[in-house]
Design a protein around this motif. Sequence first.
Motif: not given
Length: 220
Positions: A11-19, A48-49, A59-62, A120-123
């Motif tokens: 999902g991250y990769l798809l969103a990055a390419v789309g944006a 990150p959300l 590792w999958a999140g980082v 982390a999310l607040a930052a």
Amino acid sequence: MRRGDLIAVGGYLLAAVGAISLAERLRERGVPARYTRKLVHVAAGLSPLYVIRFADTKWAGVLPYAVTVVTNAVFWRRGTFQAMSSQEGTPGIVYFPLIQTLMLAWLWEPRSFSSRLHVALAALLTLALGDAAAALVGQQWGRHRYGLRDNEKSWEGSAAMLTVTVCVVGATLQVAGVPQWPEAALLAGVTATGVEALSPHGLDNLTVPASVALVLLAVL
């Protein structure tokens, strides 16, 4: 690889390419780079959300952000995507995923009570929304200028930074059940606004979220 990890990374990769694709298309149609750049900025900042929602392992999140550091460094050196390039030519697109990598690696533990994910999310949301608001408002409506260390800002942009940061940090801490969220949010907002005003172009992608995280860790 677990199912949640696949969903998070894919999902991250798809969103990055789309944006990036959308930003490039808008730039080709005449939309100024300051808007297309912030489109990618906000999309990347909110990612990150999604990632932490589905990732089963750390590792999958980082990893997606660590890989993005490398790819963005290549893009920046080659000037590949003009819709992402800053007018000052600074490596802000490299610092952005770098701070995301560091924050999640440092503060996030999936499904663990020891996780300081709310910090982390607040930052990171301050970077995604507060910094973007400061830039857009300052460029569009900034009439009253001031300079700190050869870095010109506007009072309008700084006010937007303060307002959005207080709201974002306050909402994040309130959802996390932090009782002293109003005071912590106000302190984080003042700190982020001051650091953003002092930071050279591009470097605020590192300094703003780092300062917010350190302040929240100190007071919470």
